[in-house]
Design an enzyme around this catalytic site. Structure first.
Site, short mmCIF file in Angstrom:
data_model
loop_
_atom_site.label_atom_id
_atom_site.label_comp_id
_atom_site.label_asym_id
_atom_site.label_seq_id
_atom_site.Cartn_x
_atom_site.Cartn_y
_atom_site.Cartn_z
N GLU A 53 0.81 -1.23 0.00
CA GLU A 53 0.00 0.00 0.00
C GLU A 53 0.84 1.28 0.00
O GLU A 53 0.40 2.31 -0.53
CB GLU A 53 -0.96 0.00 1.20
N LYS A 165 -17.71 -0.26 5.79
CA LYS A 165 -18.24 -1.24 4.84
C LYS A 165 -19.75 -1.12 4.67
O LYS A 165 -20.28 -1.27 3.56
CB LYS A 165 -17.85 -2.65 5.28
#
Length: 586
Positions: A53, A165
């Site tokens: 990342e 989410k």
């Protein structure tokens, strides 16, 4: 206009498309699977799968800095977000516009130490320009568009949007806020006219003027660099650039004094020390430029142009501060200069140039050539000679090779030089080069690297192989953490504590293992043929250049010293150990 309800993930994708996003650099995980599912269902945005990342952010930086657009990153929650922190800090320090979308656990689990949960907004608040935790689907489309506005406006920087989410899965109508004005954040773009008049007056009366150009000119865009070039040439004043400002003014122009700062040019640093007027444009008086603050350009009046008010008088007190976008400020200066038909003090300016040319005659980049061992300076001279007539981009890792690249590779325009300046992030160059290559698939993109620094994100060789990005990695291999070794030699009595890179891989075999081409040069006579082969070989290439292990990077201003206390080479008296305050340590 409102539309039929769609999922939060689809809202994000629609917002990105409306922002003109074409590429995302990312790595999937559980908390962002709804977004990856939405990506799968569309064909307007390309996704580049990195292997770490941190590299995703560096690749987005490379894309952003070579195009002037906002780079976009997508990572998952917890370790995905924390791995991105180094890249975000790098983007903040170097004012790079990046929007980083991070997954987060569902809102009802936040604060419960859920699997792969981290306080992303708390962790990233100090290393971003702004960040958001989206708690309501109603806010989602507005927040995404606002993030882009904040990232690109004013002084650019990274923005994080943390996406739980359940917000990605909830449904709501999408509203396009792309062109909406924001009342809460509207940086001052236009300068105060009276301050422009005062600045021109100071320039007209100066006897030893100097333009000090930084990365803010590059960030302002190609037009700003063109306006600045016109203005500098109109005045006839010398112009020096910071590490981040290289390319903002053509290196080949006789008015250019090259880079200023710790490893800057002899003439550039002495001009900064002795000038009577410093016109700082888009530069922030970084400590690697100023050296010893108490001795910084002691006889000069200082004009500071910057879009970020917090940079004014932060490190150095200035006599005239102008807040505004560099392009607008220089355009107004140019207009006033022409309208007044200003004529500088010709006699004084001629004498100033005589002095500068005396400093130039020292030839501060001179080094001892060798027919037996490859000098790193020679390697870069041969590289530049081979690419100078092509459309080329240079990224770097961090260390001696970075400084030598800044000294020996010349840039005539902005967006073609990409390096980690403020944070000095080892491992920046390879993923940044991939980002540049994605943006400019036909261009020649070269990462000038050191053998220690390239190891920091070496896994991104896999990314380049997967997406067939033909980046070239040009390693100056001296088997040391070169800049660490240099400081240990000059400032720590030659005690080389943990700076030798033992057990290095065979970079040629490593290249082959990743499906790259690997080349090696061990003698000066081999350089031209190896560089030619590197350029002409399709696909990604690593060149392992075995350079002089003992070569140091000069000129150098020792830490805590003034601009007129430079070391020009090993024949100079070695620096005394100094503290950060510049006191000689006994």
């Amino acid at each position: 206009m409102a539309t039929e309800p769609i999922t939060g993930a689809d809202i994000v994708i629609k917002a990105l498309v409306d922002q003109g996003v074409e590429v995302i650099f990312g790595y999937p995980g559980g908390a962002v699977l709804p977004l990856y599912d939405a990506l799968f269902k569309q064909n307007q945005i390309r996704h580049i799968l990195v292997r770490h990342e941190q590299a995703a952010v560096h690749a987005a930086e490379g894309y952003a800095r070579s195009t002037g657009k906002v780079g976009v990153v997508l990572v998952t929650s917890g370790p995905g977000a924390t791995n991105a922190v180094t890249g975000l800090t790098d983007a903040l320090m170097d004012s790079v516009p990046v929007v980083c979308l991070t997954g987060q656990v569902p809102t009802h689990l936040i604060g419960n130490d859920a699997f792969q949960e981290a306080d992303t907004t708390g962790i990233t608040r100090p290393v971003t320009k702004h960040n958001y935790l989206v708690k309501s689907i109603n806010d989602l489309s507005r927040v995404i568009h606002e993030a882009f506005h904040v990232a690109r406006s004013g002084r650019p920087g990274p923005v994080v949007v943390d996406l739980p989410k359940d917000i990605q899965q909830a449904k709501y109508e999408y509203v396009n806020h792309a062109n909406q004005r924001h009342r809460s954040y509207n940086p001052q773009m236009k300068p105060d006219r009276a301050l422009i008049e005062r600045a021109v007056e100071l320039m007209a009366n100066a006897e030893r003027p100097l333009f000090y150009i930084g990365g803010g000119v590059v960030n302002s865009g190609v037009a700003a660099s063109q306006l600045l070039t016109e203005f500098v040439r109109l005045t006839g004043f010398p112009c020096t650039q910071t590490l981040m400002g290289l390319g903002a003014f053509p290196a080949s122009d006789p008015l250019s004094l090259g880079m200023v700062g710790m490893h800057g040019m002899y003439e550039s640093n002495h001009a900064m020390h002795d000038c009577d007027l410093m016109i700082a444009i888009g530069s922030r008086f970084d400590d690697r430029v100023t050296g010893k603050l108490a001795a910084f350009s002691p006889g000069s009046k200082k004009i500071h142009v910057d879009i970020d008010p917090s940079s004014i008088n932060k490190n150095i007190h200035v006599d005239l501060a102008i807040v505004g976008d560099v392009g607008h400020v220089v355009e107004d200066m140019l207009r006033v200069w022409k309208a007044r038909q200003v004529k500088p003090n010709g006699k004084a300016l001629a004498a100033w140039w005589d002095q500068i040319n005396t400093w130039r005659a020292r030839d501060c980049l001179r080094y001892r050539p060798s027919k037996e061992v490859i000098k790193p300076q020679y390697a870069l001279q041969r590289l530049y000679d081979a690419v100078k007539n092509r459309d080329f981009y240079i990224t770097t890792e961090v260390g001696q090779h970075q400084m030598w690249a800044a000294q020996f590779i010349k840039f005539e325009k902005p967006y073609h030089w990409l390096t980690s300046g403020g944070l000095g992030t080892m491992g920046y160059g390879l993923p940044a080069a991939i980002g540049v290559q994605v943006a400019h698939p036909e261009a020649l993109v070269i990462d000038v690297a050191g053998e220690a620094s390239i190891m920091m994100n070496i896994q991104e060789m896999s990314t380049a192989a997967q997406y067939r990005t033909p980046v070239k990695v040009f390693i100056l291999n001296n088997r040391w953490m070169g800049m660490v070794r240099q400081w240990q030699e000059l400032l720590h009595g030659g005690r080389y504590s943990e700076s030798y890179s033992d057990a290095l891989p065979d970079f040629v075999k490593l290249a082959e293992a990743f499906g790259w081409t690997g080349l090696r040069a061990t003698k000066p006579v081999e350089m031209d043929d190896i560089i030619k082969k590197m350029i002409e070989t399709p696909g990604p290439v690593i060149v392992d250049v075995a350079v002089d292990e003992k070569e140091n990077c000069f000129p150098m201003i020792p830490s805590g010293s003034a601009h007129n206390e430079m070391l020009l080479g090993p024949e100079d008296q070695k620096a005394s150990p100094v503290s950060e305050e510049g006191m000689v340590l006994v």
